[in-house]
Design an enzyme around this catalytic site. Structure first.
Site, short mmCIF file in Angstrom:
data_model
loop_
_atom_site.label_atom_id
_atom_site.label_comp_id
_atom_site.label_asym_id
_atom_site.label_seq_id
_atom_site.Cartn_x
_atom_site.Cartn_y
_atom_site.Cartn_z
N ASP A 102 50.99 57.72 56.11
CA ASP A 102 52.00 58.50 56.84
C ASP A 102 52.00 58.13 58.31
O ASP A 102 51.42 58.82 59.16
CB ASP A 102 51.78 60.00 56.65
CG ASP A 102 52.28 60.49 55.29
OD1 ASP A 102 52.74 59.65 54.50
OD2 ASP A 102 52.21 61.70 55.04
N ASP B 198 48.49 60.63 59.10
CA ASP B 198 49.63 61.52 59.30
C ASP B 198 49.99 61.66 60.78
O ASP B 198 50.08 62.77 61.32
CB ASP B 198 49.34 62.89 58.70
CG ASP B 198 49.18 62.84 57.19
OD1 ASP B 198 50.10 63.24 56.49
OD2 ASP B 198 48.11 62.37 56.73
N HIS C 245 47.84 68.57 56.26
CA HIS C 245 47.86 68.53 57.72
C HIS C 245 46.84 69.50 58.33
O HIS C 245 47.19 70.44 59.05
CB HIS C 245 49.27 68.81 58.24
CG HIS C 245 50.28 67.87 57.70
ND1 HIS C 245 51.62 68.16 57.64
CD2 HIS C 245 50.14 66.62 57.18
CE1 HIS C 245 52.26 67.13 57.11
NE2 HIS C 245 51.39 66.19 56.82
N HIS D 85 49.38 70.92 49.04
CA HIS D 85 49.10 69.71 48.25
C HIS D 85 47.89 69.87 47.33
O HIS D 85 47.04 68.98 47.22
CB HIS D 85 48.91 68.50 49.17
CG HIS D 85 50.06 68.25 50.10
ND1 HIS D 85 51.34 68.07 49.65
CD2 HIS D 85 50.13 68.18 51.46
CE1 HIS D 85 52.15 67.88 50.67
NE2 HIS D 85 51.44 67.95 51.79
#
Length: 652
Positions: free
Chosen positions: A258, A225, A409, A380
């Site tokens: 990501d 990410d 995150h 999530h």
């Protein structure tokens, strides 16, 4: 006095050690959601070129390991379609070699995600530019009969977010020419220089060890990410620093999905390529796809064109799932956004790939995917539950060591866990979705902390895994601090950073002299013989999360492979000798013996802390009384000799 200060400081450290070893830990540190905005022009086209006048001005150079042993793939971009797909490379003898490859380009209809307008951190898109792009009123009419407007006519008053209009050519993105060249017959451990066509810059890399070579110690960079904010940039340079001069063996980076966060605004793939070039042009970047490579009309197009992975050599039919031996490690990348059922292509491939792994050649087995199976954050929750139900048995049966993921995150490390229960035969999970993307930090955590969650922190950072030998590894996760455009690396630890960590004695643990702080460090210990889990492993249900995950027929009553397709040729003998099985069950991470020792040390540290604290307070009481007596004596002297005497100056 000094004795009191030292006693109190030592007692507090002992108290902290005693608590830290006994309980799972949730860090109180949380990154601020605000951030200095980096404009898209922060990584302008051509900025990295040594001579911008060169035709094509090649850029976005990055490396990946190829399908075969001794292969390194070089990828770069150029705007000039006459630039040859060629790489000139050389080794220590100075002899130059020329490698040829191919090039491709693609076009896509833009998708404007609403998050581009006001991201939590990172780049805010220029809405005036978007309006100009969507407004067709200046040209959308019939040139031969001006009384008729074109079907493409649109007067843009406000930005239309979502998929672009196919009738508006201004909303179509044309990629640069993407070159791919494979260098062959490279020797593990050797350093090579290279130069891509269209540029006169020189790059270099050290070839990681060939598969099956017991190359220790071996360093692996870990992230996910990333995006392209100031934090992303700082984390890339941190990884580069950690991997640049690794001795004696070259490392590589695993990125669990990501990458660019372009989200349909495809020019962001180009700026991401420029940002990551300093790292990826020197160290191979091995990636798995995430939802930001798939959603927002991305549909894997940019990802597949720019980041080819070695899928063919592993028998895969897709760039989205692949495997490769790198030194003593077998790396598997899975796709969270493709079929995972027993009849799916990915599941059937995974069964075949796992069955071919030779743990004597590659004792370490690491699996990488994007969406986490174990995640105690509110973000999530259980998104990958079907994938876990489909595949967790396989990973457990083949004694996978580590599972890497991202998506959430924030950072989290688990204990060895299988089906929601602590299990010493199971993999350890690392959620690394804290690379620095524009969406900000995932927070808060769910409470109470699950029994399988060892450490979690809502911040950004990167990890490194140092493989010491075939059984021991040292894992470290370091967090980044606040962003600051005035600092050279865009991060600092000043007191304006929300969540600033302070020690119990009032000393700030995050000093400005550090670019990152090692927030989580642990040894990972695996058995010498990676045998399939014994029947005793299936009985390890004493400590489970509440509520437990739904029971399923293959959970504990049978081998995990009982759910595999009947056509599968994989067989696992679970009736081997007991002694290796017992060794397996007792030697993952902190084994039972070392765990007992750590527990005793923790209790001892806690008791020692209490004792030292009492001793320190006792000394403090004595010191206070002495100072009061001395103060009275000094005051008496002042009264006798007067403040103007030289004696007063001496006393002062």
């Amino acid at each position: 006095d000094l004795f009191f200060f030292l006693m109190m400081r030592l007692s507090m450290r002992c108290l902290m050690c005693g608590v830290a070893f006994v309980y799972p830990h949730t860090s109180t540190y949380r990154r601020p959601r605000s951030s200095p905005l980096l404009p898209l022009e922060y990584w302008p086209a051509g900025k990295s070129c040594a001579n911008a006048h060169l035709t094509g001005c090649s850029e976005q150079v990055h490396l990946a390991l190829g399908d075969g042993a001794g292969e390194m793939v070089v990828v770069w971009s150029t705007t000039d379609d006459t630039t040859a797909s060629q790489v000139t490379w050389w080794s220590g003898d100075g002899a130059e070699h020329l490698a040829n490859g191919s090039a491709t380009a693609y076009s896509q209809l833009l998708f404007l995600a609403d998050g581009l307008k006001n991201p939590a951190i990172g780049v805010r898109v220029n809405e005036q530019q978007l309006l100009a792009m969507q407004d067709t009123s200046a040209w959308a009419q019939d040139s031969f009969d001006p009384s008729y407007r074109s079907s493409s006519y649109h007067e843009a008053k406000t930005v239309l977010y979502g998929i672009g209009q196919y009738k508006n050519p201004q909303e179509i993105y044309d990629s640069p020419l993407i070159h791919t060249v494979t260098l062959t017959d490279l020797v593990g451990g050797n350093t090579y220089g290279y130069r891509v066509s269209g540029s006169d810059r020189h790059y270099s890399f050290t070839m990681p060890p060939h598969g099956g070579v017991a190359a220790y110690p071996l360093t692996i960079g870990l992230t996910a990410d990333l995006g392209q904010t100031a934090v992303s940039n700082a984390n890339i340079h941190k990884l580069r620093q950690q991997l640049n001069n690794v001795e004696p063996f070259a490392g590589f980076v695993l990125l669990a999905g990501d990458l660019s966060y372009a989200d349909g605004y495809y020019s962001r793939w180009d700026s991401f390529g420029r940002m990551i070039e300093p790292l990826a042009s020197e160290v191979p970047l091995m990636v798995a796809g995430g939802n930001h490579e798939f959603a927002f009309a991305e549909a894997w197009q940019s990802y597949n064109a720019r980041y080819p992975m070695p899928f063919r050599s592993s028998g895969s039919v897709s760039n989205l799932w692949w495997s490769r031996d790198i030194g003593p490690v077998h790396v598997i990348a899975l796709c969270s956004y493709a079929g995972t059922t027993r009849s799916s292509l990915q599941h059937r491939w995974l069964v075949r790939d796992l069955s071919r792994v030779d743990r004597k050649r590659t004792p370490w087995l690491i699996v990488m995917m994007h969406a986490p199976w174990y995640n105690s954050n509110f973000e999530h929750v259980a998104e990958a539950e079907l994938m876990r139900l489909d595949m967790e048995n396989l990973l457990y049966a083949y004694s996978v060591d580590l599972v890497l993921s991202g998506h959430t995150h924030a950072y989290e490390r688990t204990y060895p866990v299988f089906d929601g229960c602590l299990n010493s035969c199971a993999p350890l999970y690392l959620n690394l979705g804290d690379g620095g993307n524009r969406e900000g930090v995932s927070f808060p955590w769910r409470e109470p902390q699950p029994v399988w969650s060892a450490f979690r922190e809502a911040s950004f950072g990167v990890g490194t895994l140092l493989l010491i030998n075939e059984t021991h590894a040292l894992y470290n996760w370091s967090r980044s601090a606040c962003e600051d455009p005035a600092s050279p690396d865009h991060i600092n630890f000043n007191m304006t950073c929300e969540g600033m960590t302070w020690g119990l004695m009032g000393d700030h643990m995050d000093g400005p002299s550090f670019s990152t702080v090692a927030s989580d460090m642990t040894y990972i210990v695996r058995p010498r013989d990676r045998l399939p889990p014994s029947s005793s492993c299936y009985a390890q249900q004493a400590v489970c999360s509440a509520p437990a995950s739904p029971p399923r027929a293959s959970s504990f009553s049978n081998s995990p492979l009982s759910a595999s397709p009947a056509s599968s040729s994989v067989t696992v003998d679970l009736s081997g000798p007991q002694s290796p099985q017992v060794e397996f069950a007792n030697s993952y991470s902190a084994n039972y013996y070392s765990g007992t020792i750590v527990g005793l040390v923790s209790v001892s540290s806690f008791i020692a802390g209490v004792f030292l604290a009492l001793l320190g307070f006792k000394q403090y009481e004595s010191t206070t009384k002495r100072l009061e007596t001395e103060t009275l004596s000094v005051c008496s002297v002042f009264k006798l000799i007067g403040p103007s005497s030289s004696a007063s100056s001496h006393l002062l």
